[in-house]
Write a protein that holds these residues in place. Structure first.
Motif, PDB file in Angstrom:
ATOM      1  N   SER A 301       0.832  -1.212   0.000  1.00 16.98           N
ATOM      2  CA  SER A 301       0.000   0.000   0.000  1.00 16.98           C
ATOM      3  C   SER A 301       0.864   1.258   0.000  1.00 16.98           C
ATOM      4  O   SER A 301       0.379   2.359  -0.279  1.00 16.98           O
ATOM      5  CB  SER A 301      -0.938   0.014   1.216  1.00 16.98           C
ATOM      6  N   LEU A 302       2.178   1.090   0.294  1.00 17.63           N
ATOM      7  CA  LEU A 302       3.105   2.224   0.269  1.00 17.63           C
ATOM      8  C   LEU A 302       3.593   2.544  -1.147  1.00 17.63           C
ATOM      9  O   LEU A 302       4.231   3.582  -1.356  1.00 17.63           O
ATOM     10  CB  LEU A 302       4.314   1.929   1.160  1.00 17.63           C
ATOM     11  N   LEU A 303       3.302   1.672  -2.114  1.00 14.79           N
ATOM     12  CA  LEU A 303       3.825   1.863  -3.465  1.00 14.79           C
ATOM     13  C   LEU A 303       3.423   3.195  -4.104  1.00 14.79           C
ATOM     14  O   LEU A 303       4.268   3.859  -4.707  1.00 14.79           O
ATOM     15  CB  LEU A 303       3.400   0.706  -4.369  1.00 14.79           C
ATOM     16  N   PRO A 304       2.152   3.609  -4.014  1.00 13.49           N
ATOM     17  CA  PRO A 304       1.809   4.906  -4.610  1.00 13.49           C
ATOM     18  C   PRO A 304       2.641   6.052  -4.020  1.00 13.49           C
ATOM     19  O   PRO A 304       3.020   6.986  -4.739  1.00 13.49           O
ATOM     20  CB  PRO A 304       0.320   5.072  -4.285  1.00 13.49           C
ATOM     21  N   GLY A 305       2.949   5.963  -2.722  1.00 10.86           N
ATOM     22  CA  GLY A 305       3.780   6.989  -2.093  1.00 10.86           C
ATOM     23  C   GLY A 305       5.211   6.963  -2.606  1.00 10.86           C
ATOM     24  O   GLY A 305       5.831   8.014  -2.807  1.00 10.86           O
ATOM     25  N   ILE A 306       5.745   5.758  -2.814  1.00 12.18           N
ATOM     26  CA  ILE A 306       7.090   5.620  -3.397  1.00 12.18           C
ATOM     27  C   ILE A 306       7.139   6.280  -4.773  1.00 12.18           C
ATOM     28  O   ILE A 306       8.058   7.035  -5.104  1.00 12.18           O
ATOM     29  CB  ILE A 306       7.462   4.124  -3.526  1.00 12.18           C
ATOM     30  N   VAL A 307       6.126   5.986  -5.584  1.00 14.72           N
ATOM     31  CA  VAL A 307       6.077   6.523  -6.944  1.00 14.72           C
ATOM     32  C   VAL A 307       5.997   8.041  -6.931  1.00 14.72           C
ATOM     33  O   VAL A 307       6.757   8.734  -7.620  1.00 14.72           O
ATOM     34  CB  VAL A 307       4.878   5.915  -7.710  1.00 14.72           C
ATOM     35  N   GLU A 308       5.073   8.571  -6.142  1.00 17.72           N
ATOM     36  CA  GLU A 308       4.870  10.028  -6.131  1.00 17.72           C
ATOM     37  C   GLU A 308       6.093  10.750  -5.595  1.00 17.72           C
ATOM     38  O   GLU A 308       6.499  11.787  -6.123  1.00 17.72           O
ATOM     39  CB  GLU A 308       3.636  10.360  -5.280  1.00 17.72           C
ATOM     40  N   GLU A 309       6.696  10.192  -4.557  1.00 20.08           N
ATOM     41  CA  GLU A 309       7.879  10.837  -3.990  1.00 20.08           C
ATOM     42  C   GLU A 309       9.054  10.773  -4.950  1.00 20.08           C
ATOM     43  O   GLU A 309       9.846  11.722  -5.047  1.00 20.08           O
ATOM     44  CB  GLU A 309       8.237  10.162  -2.653  1.00 20.08           C
ATOM     45  N   ALA A 310       9.172   9.677  -5.691  1.00 17.09           N
ATOM     46  CA  ALA A 310      10.262   9.567  -6.669  1.00 17.09           C
ATOM     47  C   ALA A 310      10.134  10.634  -7.741  1.00 17.09           C
ATOM     48  O   ALA A 310      11.129  11.228  -8.183  1.00 17.09           O
ATOM     49  CB  ALA A 310      10.252   8.181  -7.305  1.00 17.09           C
ATOM     50  N   ILE A 311       8.909  10.893  -8.168  1.00 10.47           N
ATOM     51  CA  ILE A 311       8.680  11.895  -9.209  1.00 10.47           C
ATOM     52  C   ILE A 311       9.033  13.289  -8.690  1.00 10.47           C
ATOM     53  O   ILE A 311       9.666  14.085  -9.393  1.00 10.47           O
ATOM     54  CB  ILE A 311       7.224  11.801  -9.712  1.00 10.47           C
ATOM     55  N   ARG A 312       8.644  13.591  -7.456  1.00 10.64           N
ATOM     56  CA  ARG A 312       9.008  14.895  -6.863  1.00 10.64           C
ATOM     57  C   ARG A 312      10.498  15.005  -6.654  1.00 10.64           C
ATOM     58  O   ARG A 312      11.142  15.992  -7.042  1.00 10.64           O
ATOM     59  CB  ARG A 312       8.307  15.076  -5.503  1.00 10.64           C
ATOM     60  N   TRP A 313      11.069  14.002  -6.037  1.00 12.93           N
ATOM     61  CA  TRP A 313      12.476  14.006  -5.609  1.00 12.93           C
ATOM     62  C   TRP A 313      13.402  14.101  -6.806  1.00 12.93           C
ATOM     63  O   TRP A 313      14.450  14.738  -6.752  1.00 12.93           O
ATOM     64  CB  TRP A 313      12.718  12.722  -4.821  1.00 12.93           C
ATOM     65  N   THR A 314      13.008  13.461  -7.911  1.00 13.36           N
ATOM     66  CA  THR A 314      13.834  13.439  -9.115  1.00 13.36           C
ATOM     67  C   THR A 314      13.581  14.647 -10.015  1.00 13.36           C
ATOM     68  O   THR A 314      14.502  15.162 -10.637  1.00 13.36           O
ATOM     69  CB  THR A 314      13.569  12.147  -9.916  1.00 13.36           C
ATOM     70  N   SER A 315      12.312  15.075 -10.114  1.00 12.13           N
ATOM     71  CA  SER A 315      11.915  16.190 -10.995  1.00 12.13           C
ATOM     72  C   SER A 315      12.569  16.076 -12.373  1.00 12.13           C
ATOM     73  O   SER A 315      13.393  16.913 -12.768  1.00 12.13           O
ATOM     74  CB  SER A 315      12.273  17.541 -10.351  1.00 12.13           C
ATOM     75  N   PRO A 316      12.195  15.058 -13.150  1.00 10.06           N
ATOM     76  CA  PRO A 316      12.882  14.809 -14.429  1.00 10.06           C
ATOM     77  C   PRO A 316      12.825  15.980 -15.412  1.00 10.06           C
ATOM     78  O   PRO A 316      13.814  16.289 -16.071  1.00 10.06           O
ATOM     79  CB  PRO A 316      12.155  13.592 -14.991  1.00 10.06           C
ATOM     80  N   VAL A 317      11.651  16.627 -15.534  1.00 15.34           N
ATOM     81  CA  VAL A 317      11.571  17.853 -16.343  1.00 15.34           C
ATOM     82  C   VAL A 317      11.994  18.993 -15.425  1.00 15.34           C
ATOM     83  O   VAL A 317      11.276  19.348 -14.499  1.00 15.34           O
ATOM     84  CB  VAL A 317      10.159  18.080 -16.909  1.00 15.34           C
ATOM     85  N   GLN A 318      13.165  19.531 -15.658  1.00 15.81           N
ATOM     86  CA  GLN A 318      13.798  20.431 -14.698  1.00 15.81           C
ATOM     87  C   GLN A 318      13.374  21.884 -14.841  1.00 15.81           C
ATOM     88  O   GLN A 318      13.458  22.654 -13.888  1.00 15.81           O
ATOM     89  CB  GLN A 318      15.321  20.277 -14.803  1.00 15.81           C
ATOM     90  N   HIS A 319      12.885  22.249 -16.022  1.00 10.04           N
ATOM     91  CA  HIS A 319      12.360  23.608 -16.185  1.00 10.04           C
ATOM     92  C   HIS A 319      11.486  23.695 -17.428  1.00 10.04           C
ATOM     93  O   HIS A 319      11.567  22.847 -18.314  1.00 10.04           O
ATOM     94  CB  HIS A 319      13.497  24.634 -16.290  1.00 10.04           C
ATOM     95  N   PHE A 320      10.673  24.721 -17.470  1.00  8.86           N
ATOM     96  CA  PHE A 320      10.060  25.223 -18.695  1.00  8.86           C
ATOM     97  C   PHE A 320      10.122  26.746 -18.653  1.00  8.86           C
ATOM     98  O   PHE A 320      10.186  27.349 -17.575  1.00  8.86           O
ATOM     99  CB  PHE A 320       8.600  24.768 -18.852  1.00  8.86           C
ATOM    100  N   MET A 321      10.112  27.336 -19.838  1.00  8.34           N
ATOM    101  CA  MET A 321      10.135  28.791 -19.954  1.00  8.34           C
ATOM    102  C   MET A 321       8.734  29.295 -20.297  1.00  8.34           C
ATOM    103  O   MET A 321       7.958  28.608 -20.966  1.00  8.34           O
ATOM    104  CB  MET A 321      11.115  29.241 -21.042  1.00  8.34           C
ATOM    105  N   ARG A 322       8.412  30.496 -19.856  1.00 11.38           N
ATOM    106  CA  ARG A 322       7.160  31.157 -20.200  1.00 11.38           C
ATOM    107  C   ARG A 322       7.448  32.608 -20.592  1.00 11.38           C
ATOM    108  O   ARG A 322       8.466  33.174 -20.194  1.00 11.38           O
ATOM    109  CB  ARG A 322       6.172  31.128 -19.018  1.00 11.38           C
TER     110      ARG A 322
END
Length: 432
Positions: A301-322
């Motif tokens: 049941s902790l798997l969704p938390g692992i996934v979400e935290e990995a996405i935040r912690w890694t932040s693969p898309v590091q920027h966008f410009m506006r």
């Protein structure tokens, strides 16, 4: 209170923000962002040598969220949506007539953007993805088989985290399995062009314009490949995403060649490189924390938390410009019409005002309203797919791996745009 003055970064700090090497040296980069959020949360970055247009760097979570969601004031056009030098933008305009080498969902504004997004949105919603779970589970098993067959030590990135999401998205697109390595190579050239280990060009001593030419070459090869695929799907439509794009119409007209190519490229490339980075980030965090690995192995049941935290912690898309559509303000700082802004997701996702102890990987973090998928109208189209892929893969990994640890020093890619681990040596024992 709105600030009139321009808080401009020093040349040294400004260089750090745009230097691909900085993103490979993660802790030092996070130190820089910590200082900026505290002292200059909306700061002007100016090139001493005039090599790029000045831009505002946005580092606080609250400000990044404001810019991300306010799509009428902060536009994806007319400037580049990704940080680029003047030389690179001029090259793109010569080659394509646009400031971006690829025009896609990422670069469009309303009213075009929602029309194009709707073409495939249903494909990537949970209801449709649920019909694909068995197929994705089979791909996950095959992927973990490779890790098991490797023995007790392996580099997780080329063996698992790179090929797995690639295979999933190519299945969705309808790209034959024999062409997947070609797609991976082109993606690495396009997103990893700043890193000599990923670009496959030995470009360590290349100039920025030469690197841009490498990226442009990858884009051109993508366009040739997908033009042929689109022609086939128009003649012989199937039930894959490639057929949807090839036969789509907007306002009663088929997509033009450039927009169609851009649609294919964004699905093919962004659909796997970012998930690969998050997957490797999660595996590294678990290898560094045996107790957390044991907890999630025992309690799925902790798997969704692992996934979400990995996405935040890694932040693969590091920027966008506006680009500011009008005079406005961000975080108390005046922004003029036509000013260029960088939303730095790495900085925003490590803001201690939003995330307690942000450098810690915490699978139980709640809430975890990170910005790694963006926000507003441009929130990532494939976010549900990324979460599902990672959850299925880690469920399989946890079934078959008993213990996990690092077997060497992980290394991050040198990249200002899409980043993550390029190597992750691990040592593991198998479950009996």
């Amino acid at each position: 209170m709105v600030t009139e003055a321009y808080p401009t970064l020093s040349a040294e700090m400004g260089t750090k923000i745009i230097d691909p090497q900085s993103y490979a040296e993660w802790d030092g980069l996070l130190d820089t962002f910590d200082w900026l959020r505290e002292n200059m949360p909306v700061a002007r970055v100016v090139a001493e040598d005039d090599s790029f247009d000045p831009f505002w760097l946005v580092t606080r979570y609250e400000d990044a969220m404001h810019v991300s969601k306010n799509n009428k004031t902060f536009l994806n056009r007319p400037r580049s949506t990704v940080f680029s030098t003047k030389e690179a933008i001029a090259f793109s305009e010569r080659v394509t007539g646009s400031k971006m080498l690829v025009d896609s969902l990422v670069t469009f504004d309303a009213p075009i953007h929602p029309k194009y997004r709707r073409l495939t949105q249903e494909w990537f919603m949970p209801k449709n993805l649920k019909t694909m779970e068995a197929e994705i589970e089979a791909l996950a098993r095959t992927t973990v088989d490779r890790l098991v067959n490797a023995g007790t030590e392996a580099d997780f990135v080329p063996l698992v985290s790179a090929p797995y999401p690639l295979h999933v998205v190519m299945q969705i697109l309808g790209v034959p399995e024999e062409d997947e390595q070609r797609m991976l190579f082109l993606t690495q050239q396009m997103f990893g062009g700043q890193d000599e280990d990923l670009s496959g060009t030995g470009m360590k001593d290349m100039t920025p314009e030469q690197i841009t030419q490498v990226v442009a070459g990858a884009v051109a090869e993508f366009e040739r490949y997908f033009a042929a695929l689109a022609a086939d799907r128009r003649a012989n439509p199937t039930d894959d995403v490639a057929s949807v794009i090839a036969n789509a119409t907007v306002d009663g007209e088929p997509l033009n060649d450039r927009d169609m190519a851009g649609y294919y490229i964004i699905v093919a490339s962004a659909g796997h490189d970012t998930t690969s980075a998050s997957t490797a980030g999660a595996m590294m965090a678990l290898a560094q924390d045996p107790e957390q690995f044991a907890r999630v192995k025992a309690d799925r049941s902790l798997l969704p938390g692992i996934v979400e935290e990995a996405i935040r912690w890694t932040s693969p898309v590091q920027h966008f410009m506006r680009t500011a559509a009008e005079d406005t303000e961000v975080g108390g700082q005046k922004i003029a019409k036509d000013d260029w802004l960088m939303i730095n997701y790495v900085a925003a996702n490590h803001d201690p005002d939003q995330f307690d102890d942000p450098r810690k990987f915490d699978a139980a973090r709640s809430p975890n309203r990170h910005l790694a998928f963006g926000a507003g109208a441009h929130q990532c189209l494939g976010l549900h797919m990324a979460r599902l892929e990672m959850k299925i893969l880690f469920n399989e990994l946890l079934d078959r791996i008993e213990t996990l640890e690092l077997a060497g020093e992980p290394a991050r890619a040198k990249s200002t745009f899409v980043g993550g681990l390029k190597t992750l040596p691990i040592r593991y024992t198998l479950s009996k």
